[in-house]
Design an enzyme around this catalytic site. Sequence first.
Site, short mmCIF file in Angstrom:
data_model
loop_
_atom_site.label_atom_id
_atom_site.label_comp_id
_atom_site.label_asym_id
_atom_site.label_seq_id
_atom_site.Cartn_x
_atom_site.Cartn_y
_atom_site.Cartn_z
N SER A 163 66.08 47.48 19.77
CA SER A 163 65.76 48.13 21.03
C SER A 163 64.25 48.36 21.01
O SER A 163 63.72 49.02 20.10
CB SER A 163 66.52 49.47 21.09
OG SER A 163 66.70 49.89 22.40
N CYS A 164 63.56 47.75 21.97
CA CYS A 164 62.09 47.82 21.97
C CYS A 164 61.63 49.27 21.91
O CYS A 164 62.02 50.10 22.73
CB CYS A 164 61.53 47.16 23.22
SG CYS A 164 59.76 47.46 23.44
N VAL A 165 60.78 49.57 20.94
CA VAL A 165 60.46 50.99 20.67
C VAL A 165 59.71 51.64 21.82
O VAL A 165 60.02 52.77 22.21
CB VAL A 165 59.73 51.16 19.31
CG1 VAL A 165 58.40 50.43 19.29
CG2 VAL A 165 59.55 52.63 18.98
#
Lengths: 126, 126, 129
Positions: free
Chosen positions: C76-78
Amino acid sequence: MDASEQPTRKVLTFISRHVPYGQGWAKASLDMVLSAAVFDQQVNYVFMDDGVQQLRRGQEPAAINARNLSAAFSALPLYDVSNIFVDADSLQRRGLTQDQLLIDTILCDTDKIAELIRHSDVVFNL
Amino acid sequence: MSRSFSTLHTVNKSPFSSEALASCLRVVWPGDAILLMEDGVYCAVDASASVGASRAEGSRLSRARPASTGVEITGVQITGVRIYALREDLQARGIDAATLPSDIEPVSYTDFVKLVCEHGRSVSWF
Amino acid sequence: MKLTVVINAAPSSQAAWSAYQFTRTALDAGHEIYRLFFYADGVLNSNALSVAPQGEFDLVQAWQTLIAEHGLDAISCVSSSLKRGILDSQESARYERSGTSLGKGMTLSGLGQLVDATLVSDRVVSFGA
């Protein structure tokens, strides 16, 4: 395929087709482009449809508390991103000309965009 | 693996609400395939032809591609491009697959996966 | 084939379900999913605190089950995640928030993981809305 045979460089084309504010796609696209460039990929950055509005000069998004992407666009050459294409039809339909854009771009037709897609390993379209 | 030059385009918006299909049609190339999915399956319905045609009017594609031997979608003639529509999405929206134009082929998710693998890359238009 | 699936759409949009259905079908067909990459509103698929209305398909839970069953790598893209309140314990502590929300089997990481996935994968498929 052995890990040592993995390619280290691919041709990645990013098509940005959305308005600069409100949806976040413009920034999402730009962040992808910068990451790809940092990791030394061969990058094509294509603006079409409403995406061309991202490059309109004179934007002051502070007026709506939105983030200004102009500085990041201007910094693209520092990341060695120079293949920046703008779809001529999209510009024309919005009453824009290339000299109203805030960065140097390559004006192109949709045949050229089709060619960029055909020669890409991966295309991100957002 | 040699790079395949054909591309799978997926379109998931109604032609009435979005430029997704119109833009896809401007860059699609002979040998490519278009998969209509989600609200994109509304592009397959004949009745949308008149609206789509006026929207695509003057586009390079309709001029460049001969109208004699192509697939017609939303009033635009294209040649050498296969068009598919995801069966679940047709079914969900009450579109009888049997009523589609004969050159638009209903497909399953299994076919979708196959299409992704058979083409060199996929481009998602939304 | 080695596939990477990029999910740019929230679970409230059908595109997120399409991505899930595509992933399941690809796994059933014997393909390898190298990575799931949740980006932009797509990170809302990682929000384990969401509750699906009764009688509706719980996509967030379904992703977690699929990830666990197949041992998938799910990023999950930070930066997308922090903005939307998707936090693991480390980020929650760092920003002094009251809890965590990142789904089981998912990892917060940067866009470098997407670039890596494009290098390693035979095909990259994106779902947006």
